[in-house]
Motif scaffolding. Structure first.
Motif, PDB file in Angstrom:
ATOM      1  N   LYS A 143       0.820  -1.210   0.000  1.00 12.78           N
ATOM      2  CA  LYS A 143       0.000   0.000   0.000  1.00 12.78           C
ATOM      3  C   LYS A 143       0.851   1.256   0.000  1.00 12.78           C
ATOM      4  O   LYS A 143       0.508   2.259  -0.625  1.00 12.78           O
ATOM      5  CB  LYS A 143      -0.930  -0.005   1.208  1.00 12.78           C
ATOM      6  CG  LYS A 143      -2.004  -1.086   1.137  1.00 12.78           C
ATOM      7  CD  LYS A 143      -2.936  -1.006   2.341  1.00 12.78           C
ATOM      8  CE  LYS A 143      -4.020  -2.072   2.240  1.00 12.78           C
ATOM      9  NZ  LYS A 143      -4.941  -2.031   3.415  1.00 12.78           N
ATOM     10  N   LYS A 144       1.959   1.211   0.709  1.00  7.97           N
ATOM     11  CA  LYS A 144       2.877   2.353   0.705  1.00  7.97           C
ATOM     12  C   LYS A 144       4.269   1.875   1.080  1.00  7.97           C
ATOM     13  O   LYS A 144       4.437   0.863   1.762  1.00  7.97           O
ATOM     14  CB  LYS A 144       2.417   3.432   1.683  1.00  7.97           C
ATOM     15  CG  LYS A 144       2.406   2.999   3.144  1.00  7.97           C
ATOM     16  CD  LYS A 144       2.035   4.164   4.043  1.00  7.97           C
ATOM     17  CE  LYS A 144       2.104   3.765   5.518  1.00  7.97           C
ATOM     18  NZ  LYS A 144       1.814   4.907   6.408  1.00  7.97           N
ATOM     19  N   VAL A 145       5.266   2.607   0.617  1.00 11.36           N
ATOM     20  CA  VAL A 145       6.656   2.270   0.948  1.00 11.36           C
ATOM     21  C   VAL A 145       7.394   3.479   1.513  1.00 11.36           C
ATOM     22  O   VAL A 145       8.614   3.453   1.654  1.00 11.36           O
ATOM     23  CB  VAL A 145       7.420   1.704  -0.289  1.00 11.36           C
ATOM     24  CG1 VAL A 145       6.815   0.408  -0.753  1.00 11.36           C
ATOM     25  CG2 VAL A 145       7.475   2.732  -1.417  1.00 11.36           C
ATOM     26  N   VAL A 206       9.028   8.635  -4.344  1.00 19.14           N
ATOM     27  CA  VAL A 206      10.481   8.462  -4.352  1.00 19.14           C
ATOM     28  C   VAL A 206      10.838   7.044  -3.889  1.00 19.14           C
ATOM     29  O   VAL A 206      11.739   6.406  -4.434  1.00 19.14           O
ATOM     30  CB  VAL A 206      11.165   9.511  -3.456  1.00 19.14           C
ATOM     31  CG1 VAL A 206      12.654   9.196  -3.272  1.00 19.14           C
ATOM     32  CG2 VAL A 206      11.008  10.897  -4.061  1.00 19.14           C
ATOM     33  N   GLY A 207      10.098   6.548  -2.899  1.00 20.61           N
ATOM     34  CA  GLY A 207      10.354   5.200  -2.402  1.00 20.61           C
ATOM     35  C   GLY A 207      10.138   4.147  -3.468  1.00 20.61           C
ATOM     36  O   GLY A 207      10.920   3.199  -3.592  1.00 20.61           O
ATOM     37  N   ARG A 208       9.072   4.286  -4.260  1.00 25.01           N
ATOM     38  CA  ARG A 208       8.817   3.328  -5.350  1.00 25.01           C
ATOM     39  C   ARG A 208       9.971   3.341  -6.351  1.00 25.01           C
ATOM     40  O   ARG A 208      10.431   2.298  -6.812  1.00 25.01           O
ATOM     41  CB  ARG A 208       7.522   3.677  -6.083  1.00 25.01           C
ATOM     42  CG  ARG A 208       6.282   3.725  -5.224  1.00 25.01           C
ATOM     43  CD  ARG A 208       5.700   2.388  -4.916  1.00 25.01           C
ATOM     44  NE  ARG A 208       4.486   2.522  -4.111  1.00 25.01           N
ATOM     45  CZ  ARG A 208       3.815   1.505  -3.600  1.00 25.01           C
ATOM     46  NH1 ARG A 208       4.231   0.274  -3.782  1.00 25.01           N
ATOM     47  NH2 ARG A 208       2.738   1.717  -2.866  1.00 25.01           N
ATOM     48  N   ASP A 209      10.428   4.550  -6.679  1.00 21.58           N
ATOM     49  CA  ASP A 209      11.531   4.677  -7.632  1.00 21.58           C
ATOM     50  C   ASP A 209      12.818   4.102  -7.040  1.00 21.58           C
ATOM     51  O   ASP A 209      13.607   3.454  -7.740  1.00 21.58           O
ATOM     52  CB  ASP A 209      11.715   6.151  -7.988  1.00 21.58           C
ATOM     53  CG  ASP A 209      12.362   6.343  -9.349  1.00 21.58           C
ATOM     54  OD1 ASP A 209      12.307   5.409 -10.173  1.00 21.58           O
ATOM     55  OD2 ASP A 209      12.925   7.424  -9.587  1.00 21.58           O
ATOM     56  N   LEU A 210      13.037   4.320  -5.755  1.00 25.24           N
ATOM     57  CA  LEU A 210      14.217   3.767  -5.079  1.00 25.24           C
ATOM     58  C   LEU A 210      14.166   2.248  -5.078  1.00 25.24           C
ATOM     59  O   LEU A 210      15.181   1.580  -5.325  1.00 25.24           O
ATOM     60  CB  LEU A 210      14.282   4.301  -3.646  1.00 25.24           C
ATOM     61  CG  LEU A 210      15.379   3.719  -2.737  1.00 25.24           C
ATOM     62  CD1 LEU A 210      16.759   3.990  -3.326  1.00 25.24           C
ATOM     63  CD2 LEU A 210      15.254   4.316  -1.338  1.00 25.24           C
ATOM     64  N   MET A 211      12.996   1.683  -4.805  1.00 25.29           N
ATOM     65  CA  MET A 211      12.854   0.227  -4.827  1.00 25.29           C
ATOM     66  C   MET A 211      13.134  -0.324  -6.223  1.00 25.29           C
ATOM     67  O   MET A 211      13.750  -1.371  -6.389  1.00 25.29           O
ATOM     68  CB  MET A 211      11.438  -0.172  -4.389  1.00 25.29           C
ATOM     69  CG  MET A 211      11.078   0.193  -2.971  1.00 25.29           C
ATOM     70  SD  MET A 211      12.033  -0.703  -1.733  1.00 25.29           S
ATOM     71  CE  MET A 211      11.500   0.143  -0.232  1.00 25.29           C
ATOM     72  N   ARG A 212      12.688   0.412  -7.245  1.00 23.96           N
ATOM     73  CA  ARG A 212      12.946  -0.019  -8.625  1.00 23.96           C
ATOM     74  C   ARG A 212      14.438  -0.019  -8.927  1.00 23.96           C
ATOM     75  O   ARG A 212      14.972  -0.977  -9.505  1.00 23.96           O
ATOM     76  CB  ARG A 212      12.207   0.897  -9.605  1.00 23.96           C
ATOM     77  CG  ARG A 212      12.402   0.503 -11.071  1.00 23.96           C
ATOM     78  CD  ARG A 212      11.691   1.474 -12.006  1.00 23.96           C
ATOM     79  NE  ARG A 212      10.246   1.456 -11.778  1.00 23.96           N
ATOM     80  CZ  ARG A 212       9.554   2.443 -11.185  1.00 23.96           C
ATOM     81  NH1 ARG A 212      10.202   3.539 -10.761  1.00 23.96           N
ATOM     82  NH2 ARG A 212       8.269   2.357 -11.020  1.00 23.96           N
ATOM     83  N   ALA A 248       8.153  -1.704  -5.781  1.00 25.46           N
ATOM     84  CA  ALA A 248       8.182  -0.570  -6.708  1.00 25.46           C
ATOM     85  C   ALA A 248       6.936  -0.507  -7.578  1.00 25.46           C
ATOM     86  O   ALA A 248       6.716   0.481  -8.277  1.00 25.46           O
ATOM     87  CB  ALA A 248       9.418  -0.669  -7.601  1.00 25.46           C
ATOM     88  N   ASP A 249       6.132  -1.572  -7.540  1.00 24.44           N
ATOM     89  CA  ASP A 249       4.955  -1.694  -8.398  1.00 24.44           C
ATOM     90  C   ASP A 249       5.356  -1.663  -9.871  1.00 24.44           C
ATOM     91  O   ASP A 249       4.673  -1.076 -10.714  1.00 24.44           O
ATOM     92  CB  ASP A 249       3.938  -0.580  -8.090  1.00 24.44           C
ATOM     93  CG  ASP A 249       2.548  -0.901  -8.631  1.00 24.44           C
ATOM     94  OD1 ASP A 249       2.257  -2.095  -8.831  1.00 24.44           O
ATOM     95  OD2 ASP A 249       1.762   0.037  -8.866  1.00 24.44           O
ATOM     96  N   ASP A 250       6.486  -2.315 -10.165  1.00 15.84           N
ATOM     97  CA  ASP A 250       7.005  -2.383 -11.534  1.00 15.84           C
ATOM     98  C   ASP A 250       6.882  -3.828 -12.023  1.00 15.84           C
ATOM     99  O   ASP A 250       7.802  -4.631 -11.877  1.00 15.84           O
ATOM    100  CB  ASP A 250       8.469  -1.924 -11.560  1.00 15.84           C
ATOM    101  CG  ASP A 250       9.000  -1.760 -12.981  1.00 15.84           C
ATOM    102  OD1 ASP A 250       8.434  -2.380 -13.901  1.00 15.84           O
ATOM    103  OD2 ASP A 250       9.986  -1.031 -13.158  1.00 15.84           O
TER     104      ASP A 250
END
Length: 453
Positions: A143-145, A206-212, A248-250
């Motif tokens: 749901k959130k990172v 930013v967290g999603r992008d960092l996880m990616r 990252a939801d990627d």
């Protein structure tokens, strides 16, 4: 069915502290004890996996010991928790949460950076690979990172990681990954720079992008480990990358990583498991860009070819070719830009060879060798495969002609995969070593592989 507990020491401490049937309560207290590290979100599921072999990071173990000590009224040393020495990474399990993925990342990267057990390759676990595929495909999204930690992380910080991922990818393709020093340098960067960022402060976007970015770096380290022949470690890295891509939801990069896992399974002879892995990747990718679909279907074809499923193999190759024809208008993510007509031709060459359709296989030779200068390892792999295919087709002269080109192509490349393919060529030509022509080629090829092979 619940998995059996493997960490009886930790289980005993939980029971003694009154948390035997209150794992969620223990997780809440642990989150409170680790509040200085950021917004931990451990839960009962985290405790479940810790009891069954997953090893949390050193800082998490310290917070565990602190939490248990308050309840027990005595000092609890981290060594009592039963997680083993710091060099151990336990079994290859798909992390249940984004926090679990961060813990696992720090643990695995530290192991590689310290060169711990880098001579022990371990074994690929196809069952764990399929479990990771199911987790990636069907677990609920995070749901959130977002996180509150010690270091502020910005979008600019993350962009620098993508540039470094490109750098490591280029080094790998040009020189191979056989040297443990190369992987240790990359892991050291991950420990010193990326792990603190993952534990930092960042917004959800930013967290999603960092996880990616972290997933891409972990995926690259996975491929490098695979190329070096460290298959258990490669599986750990790619499983971690899958979980980070999920956070990252990627879904596209996750599908790419799952296809890499399938490629590794094909290399090790697990054709049916590889097919299931790449089928999950194709299903999870959905309406993906043409370049991504081309790569996924080509990987599926190699799995079907190795298992002797002729119709499925040919259908997958056709789908890959049609998708590749559409890439001009639909180039896809930058990480799939490497996949070219030469890579598809190499897959077809291998597929038809595995199906003993050598005439069809050899039609793909010209395209398979139309590679750019940035792909010397792939050129060496394809050149050796061409020689092997000629040899299996019964054309010894052509096999020797191509076999003589392998050593120059492989010069300066440290790659267990290249060495394995050269060894396969030597084995194929071996029965005809009485021929002076064959004997000369065998002598030349022997310089490419270590004596131990």
């Amino acid at each position: 069915m619940a998995r059996p507990v493997t960490n009886s020491a930790f289980e005993g401490l939980l029971h003694a502290a009154g948390y035997g049937n209150a794992h969620a309560a223990f997780a809440r207290q642990l989150n409170h004890a680790g509040r200085n590290e950021g917004a931990w979100r451990y839960d009962a599921a985290s405790v479940y996996w810790w009891l069954r072999g997953r090893r949390p990071g050193e800082h998490v173990q310290a917070a565990m010991a602190e939490t248990l000590a308050r309840k027990l009224g005595r000092v609890v040393d981290a060594t009592e928790l039963g997680f083993g020495p710091s060099g151990s990474i336990g079994i290859c399990v798909y992390p249940a949460s984004a926090d679990g993925a961060i813990d696992t990342a720090e643990q695995i990267w530290t192991k590689v950076a310290k060169h711990l057990d880098h001579h022990a390759t371990g074994a690929f676990d196809s069952g764990k690979a399929l479990e990771a595929a199911l987790g990636w495909r069907y677990d609920l999204p995070d749901k959130k990172v977002s996180r509150n930690g010690r270091q502020q992380v910005t979008s600019t910080d993350v962009q620098s990681l993508y540039a470094l991922a490109d750098h490591f990818t280029d080094l790998d393709r040009r020189h191979g990954s056989g040297s443990p020093h190369t992987r240790a340098v990359m892991a050291d960067f991950l420990v010193r720079q990326v792990a603190p960022m993952l534990r930092g402060t960042y917004t959800d976007p930013v967290g999603r992008d960092l996880m990616r970015a972290a997933a891409m770096l972990s995926g690259q380290l996975a491929f490098m480990s695979y190329d070096a022949g460290e298959h258990a470690m490669a599986q750990h890295h790619v499983t971690l990358g899958l979980r980070l891509a999920k956070a990252a939801d990627d879904r596209l990069y996750g599908a790419h990583l799952l296809a890499n896992l399938a490629t590794q399974a094909v290399f090790l002879g697990h054709a049916r498991e590889a097919a299931r892995l790449v089928e999950a990747a194709i299903d999870g990718a959905g309406r993906a860009p043409a370049a991504v679909l081309a790569r996924l279907h080509a990987t599926a074809a190699t799995a079907y070819g190795q298992s002797g499923e002729r119709r499925a193999c040919q259908l997958a190759l056709t789908k890959a070719e049609r998708a590749l024809d559409r890439t001009g208008a639909d180039p896809g993510p930058r990480w799939v830009g490497y996949f070219s007509p030469a890579h598809l031709a190499g897959a077809a060459l291998r597929c038809f060879g595995d199906l003993h359709l050598y005439v069809q296989a050899l039609r793909h030779v010209p395209d398979a060798l139309t590679l750019g200068n940035q792909n010397p390892r792939t050129r060496a792999l394809h050149t050796a495969l061409v020689a092997i295919t000629h040899a299996r087709a019964g054309d010894t002269d052509a096999a020797c002609n191509w076999g003589g080109k392998v050593a120059p192509c492989a010069e300066g490349i440290e790659s267990a995969r290249v060495q394995q393919r050269v060894h396969a060529l030597i084995s194929t030509l071996g029965p005809k070593k009485a021929s002076p022509q064959v004997n000369k080629v065998l002598h030349t090829l022997a310089s490419v592989i270590p004596a131990s092979l």
